[in-house]
Every structure is written in structure tokens, then in C-alpha cells.
Design a protein around this motif. Structure first.
Motif, PDB file in Angstrom:
ATOM      1  N   ARG A 193      27.058  29.128  41.248  1.00 41.09           N
ATOM      2  CA  ARG A 193      26.559  29.221  39.875  1.00 41.09           C
ATOM      3  C   ARG A 193      27.665  29.762  38.977  1.00 41.09           C
ATOM      4  NH1 ARG A 193      21.337  32.659  39.244  1.00 41.09           N
ATOM      5  NH2 ARG A 193      20.255  30.701  39.664  1.00 41.09           N
ATOM      6  N   LYS A 194      27.757  29.237  37.798  1.00 41.95           N
ATOM      7  CA  LYS A 194      28.806  29.614  36.846  1.00 41.95           C
ATOM      8  C   LYS A 194      28.831  31.126  36.604  1.00 41.95           C
ATOM      9  CE  LYS A 194      30.218  28.809  32.026  1.00 41.95           C
ATOM     10  NZ  LYS A 194      29.898  28.068  30.776  1.00 41.95           N
ATOM     11  N   GLY A 195      30.034  31.725  36.763  1.00 42.96           N
ATOM     12  CA  GLY A 195      30.240  33.126  36.409  1.00 42.96           C
ATOM     13  C   GLY A 195      29.783  34.140  37.432  1.00 42.96           C
ATOM     14  N   GLU A 196      29.151  33.709  38.531  1.00 40.70           N
ATOM     15  CA  GLU A 196      28.674  34.655  39.543  1.00 40.70           C
ATOM     16  C   GLU A 196      29.668  34.747  40.703  1.00 40.70           C
ATOM     17  OE1 GLU A 196      24.768  34.009  40.975  1.00 40.70           O
ATOM     18  OE2 GLU A 196      23.797  34.422  39.042  1.00 40.70           O
ATOM     19  N   ALA A 197      29.789  35.954  41.280  1.00 36.30           N
ATOM     20  CA  ALA A 197      30.675  36.152  42.427  1.00 36.30           C
ATOM     21  C   ALA A 197      30.124  35.364  43.609  1.00 36.30           C
ATOM     22  CB  ALA A 197      30.777  37.631  42.765  1.00 36.30           C
ATOM     23  N   TYR A 198      30.951  34.518  44.187  1.00 34.44           N
ATOM     24  CA  TYR A 198      30.545  33.661  45.306  1.00 34.44           C
ATOM     25  C   TYR A 198      31.277  34.110  46.563  1.00 34.44           C
ATOM     26  CZ  TYR A 198      29.284  29.343  47.776  1.00 34.44           C
ATOM     27  OH  TYR A 198      28.781  28.429  48.666  1.00 34.44           O
ATOM     28  N   ARG A 199      30.508  34.608  47.547  1.00 35.35           N
ATOM     29  CA  ARG A 199      31.121  35.082  48.792  1.00 35.35           C
ATOM     30  C   ARG A 199      31.560  33.892  49.641  1.00 35.35           C
ATOM     31  NH1 ARG A 199      31.206  39.666  51.886  1.00 35.35           N
ATOM     32  NH2 ARG A 199      29.787  40.780  50.495  1.00 35.35           N
ATOM     33  N   LEU A 200      32.758  33.985  50.181  1.00 37.64           N
ATOM     34  CA  LEU A 200      33.341  32.884  50.940  1.00 37.64           C
ATOM     35  C   LEU A 200      33.394  33.205  52.429  1.00 37.64           C
ATOM     36  CD1 LEU A 200      36.301  32.261  48.497  1.00 37.64           C
ATOM     37  CD2 LEU A 200      34.295  30.808  48.738  1.00 37.64           C
ATOM     38  N   ASP A 201      32.998  32.214  53.239  1.00 39.63           N
ATOM     39  CA  ASP A 201      33.181  32.301  54.688  1.00 39.63           C
ATOM     40  C   ASP A 201      33.739  30.956  55.150  1.00 39.63           C
ATOM     41  OD1 ASP A 201      31.031  30.514  54.764  1.00 39.63           O
ATOM     42  OD2 ASP A 201      29.569  32.080  55.175  1.00 39.63           O
ATOM     43  N   ALA A 202      33.902  30.794  56.456  1.00 40.51           N
ATOM     44  CA  ALA A 202      34.553  29.584  56.968  1.00 40.51           C
ATOM     45  C   ALA A 202      33.789  28.324  56.573  1.00 40.51           C
ATOM     46  CB  ALA A 202      34.692  29.675  58.491  1.00 40.51           C
ATOM     47  N   ARG A 203      32.439  28.338  56.647  1.00 39.11           N
ATOM     48  CA  ARG A 203      31.654  27.142  56.312  1.00 39.11           C
ATOM     49  C   ARG A 203      31.676  26.851  54.821  1.00 39.11           C
ATOM     50  NH1 ARG A 203      27.928  23.696  58.347  1.00 39.11           N
ATOM     51  NH2 ARG A 203      27.859  24.687  60.395  1.00 39.11           N
ATOM     52  N   SER A 204      31.480  27.889  53.988  1.00 37.25           N
ATOM     53  CA  SER A 204      31.456  27.654  52.543  1.00 37.25           C
ATOM     54  C   SER A 204      32.831  27.230  52.026  1.00 37.25           C
ATOM     55  CB  SER A 204      30.970  28.898  51.799  1.00 37.25           C
ATOM     56  OG  SER A 204      31.822  29.997  52.017  1.00 37.25           O
ATOM     57  N   LEU A 205      33.898  27.683  52.684  1.00 36.45           N
ATOM     58  CA  LEU A 205      35.239  27.247  52.281  1.00 36.45           C
ATOM     59  C   LEU A 205      35.417  25.750  52.473  1.00 36.45           C
ATOM     60  CD1 LEU A 205      37.742  30.021  53.424  1.00 36.45           C
ATOM     61  CD2 LEU A 205      37.313  29.219  51.099  1.00 36.45           C
ATOM     62  N   VAL A 206      34.839  25.219  53.536  1.00 32.27           N
ATOM     63  CA  VAL A 206      34.920  23.771  53.773  1.00 32.27           C
ATOM     64  C   VAL A 206      34.211  23.026  52.645  1.00 32.27           C
ATOM     65  CG1 VAL A 206      34.227  21.889  55.304  1.00 32.27           C
ATOM     66  CG2 VAL A 206      35.115  24.007  56.269  1.00 32.27           C
TER      67      VAL A 206
END
Length: 284
Positions: A188-201
Motif C-alpha cells: 500500500r502506498k506510503g506504508e512500511a512493507y516488511r520484506l522476506d525471501a518470498r515477498s522479495l521475489v
């Protein structure tokens, strides 16, 4: 002579004005598109013509609506291909995709009975299966010979019809091919997005796009300007698209999250189809 010239100028001006209005409507309001894939079978058939709402209004794109969009992949930027799928993930949603259903923010949403899935039938059940298929007038979609049997595509309702018709022994040899479950959060625009191995893909392409190629990915981690970061702030909203025909379609499983500026709009209705009963019917 002067009067004739004035009439010609008036006609040219009127035609230019009408042309400008039509072009403006097509560019910013609504436009007709031809369906050239089977991605949304049975909701839309290959060869259908649909009207798409391009107005930037609320619920466009809408949850669970059929949406037209362009590829966000950097390699497609010169001539972005058009795709059509169902919008199942809105900005900020947590989605889990399973074999027979998906959930949005923890709420289970069953797949449409018209959704196509892949099935495998063993050689020993082939004759009985094909007799039942023809008796029920179910089309033979994407039939492919494989080791020890064959695969084909069916809707959930067609599977139900066949299982009612087949013997217990044939049912055991009629198998729904499984897909891997996965869970993702839609940026979502402007919100902190936590990254892990799956979301990075899933986010790799859009992060490269938003950072103008300054991001680097190593060992399942994100580096921006050489510094590792576990969060990213996106500059626009994103969506997750999934086709009803998950077997032969290209959607967010291949393209990743779809940026808001790549969304064209919701499909409104079908204005032409070989199936006359579908003409001027809403697209759902």
C-alpha cells in the motif's frame, strides 16, 4: 463561393470536435477491447468484445472484479502487453492462495464454480471417464497425454458432475492437480512493507522500478545504495491479479504485484460474443 468555403470549414470543425470527443472518451472514460486469451474462461470467452471502465473512480479496480492491465515488467516497458485477470488482492490485503480457494484478510473466499483447474486421469480410468465426459457434454479442454494417463482442464462444477457420474474406482483415478499454497501482503502506498525471501521475489520488479534500478538483491535480502534494508516504502498502490483459468494464464503469479498506474480498469459488460446469450451481459 465564400458561403461554400464557410460550410466546408464548419463541417471540418464539427468532425474534428466529434473526433476529439470520441478520442477523449476512449482514452479517459470507456473503451472496447477484444479478448484474445482463455485466461478468464468461463467468465469471458476467447473472441469476446468487452467495454472497460477507465474512469479513475472509487472501486476501479474493484475487489473480485475482472480487470484489464498492462505488464509491469521492465523488459515489457517498450510495448507492454495487455492482460486480463480477477483482482483478488487490494492494497494492504493479506492474501493466501490455495488449491480450491483463497482467503483475503483471513476470510475464506471460495473460487467461482466456473474457475478452470487442471486434472489428471490415469490410463485405467480413461474409457469410463471419456464416456462420462461425452454424456455430460463437457468440452475436452487442453487434453494432454502424459505418463500413465492424461491431463485436461475442467471447471469446479464440471468436476462435481463427473464425480457424480463416475464409479468409485474411477473417482480414485481422477485427480485434482494441486498448486502450492502461498501467503502475501499487497503493498500500500506510503506504508512500511516488511520484506522476506518470498515477498522479495514478488516485489523485485516493482522495487527496481521505484528505485530506478538502484536496488540490489543478494542472498534473499534487499540493498539500496549498498545498505541492507528490511522495509520498503512504496510510492503507489498495488494489486494482486489471479486468472480464473489458472492453468494457461499469465497473471500476478508471473508478473508480480500490479502497480496502480498499470491498471486500465474494470470490465463492465460484453457487447459481442459468439454466444448470443452473453451479449450486453455484465462481466462478473
Amino acid at each position: 463561393m465564400k458561403q461554400t468555403l464557410l460550410s466546408i470549414i464548419k463541417w471540418i470543425t464539427a468532425l474534428a470536435l466529434v473526433g476529439g470527443i470520441v478520442m477523449g472518451i476512449r482514452r479517459y472514460c470507456i473503451e472496447s477491447y477484444h479478448i484474445s486469451t482463455e485466461a478468464m474462461e468461463e467468465a469471458l470467452h476467447k473472441g469476446d468484445y468487452i467495454i472497460v471502465n477507465k474512469l479513475p473512480v472509487e472501486n476501479n479496480p474493484g475487489r473480485n472484479r475482472i480487470v484489464l492491465f498492462t505488464s509491469p515488467l521492465l523488459k515489457d516497458s517498450a510495448a507492454a502487453a495487455l492482460f486480463i485477470s480477477r483482482c483478488i488482492g487490494m492494497p494492504g490485503d493479506t492474501i493466501r492462495i490455495g488449491n480450491n480457494s483463497y482467503s483475503v484478510n483471513g476470510k475464506e473466499v471460495p473460487r467461482s464454480p466456473r474457475t478452470l483447474s487442471s486434472y489428471f486421469v490415469t490410463i485405467s480410468a480413461k474409457d469410463e471417464f471419456m464416456r462420462a465426459l461425452r454424456k455430460l457434454a463437457i468440452p475436452e479442454r487442453e487434453v494432454k497425454p502424459e505418463s500413465y494417463g492424461f491431463s485436461l482442464c475442467l471447471t469446479a462444477f464440471e468436476e462435481y458432475q463427473l464425480r457424480e457420474e463416475l464409479s468409485e474406482d474411477a473417482n480414485i483415478r481422477f485427480i485434482n492437480e494441486q498448486i502450492e499454497d502461498y501467503t502475501l501482503i499487497v503493498p500500500r502506498k506510503g506504508e512500511a512493507y516488511r520484506l522476506d525471501a518470498r515477498s522479495l521475489v514478488a516485489c523485485k520488479e516493482i522495487i527496481l522500478r521505484e528505485t530506478n534500478g538502484k536496488a540490489a538483491f543478494r542472498d534473499g535480502k534487499l540493498y539500496i545504495d549498498g545498505k541492507e534494508t528490511a522495509f520498503f516504502f512504496f510510492k503507489q498502490d498495488y494489486y494482486w491479479m489471479l486468472s480464473d483459468n489458472t492453468v494457461g494464464a499469465v497473471d500476478s503469479r508471473h508478473l508480480g504485484f500490479i502497480p496502480a498506474d498499470h491498471v486500465i480498469g474494470n470490465a463492465l459488460f460484453c457487447w459481442y460474443s459468439k454466444d448470443k446469450q452473453r451479449i450486453l451481459k455484465p462481466v462478473n
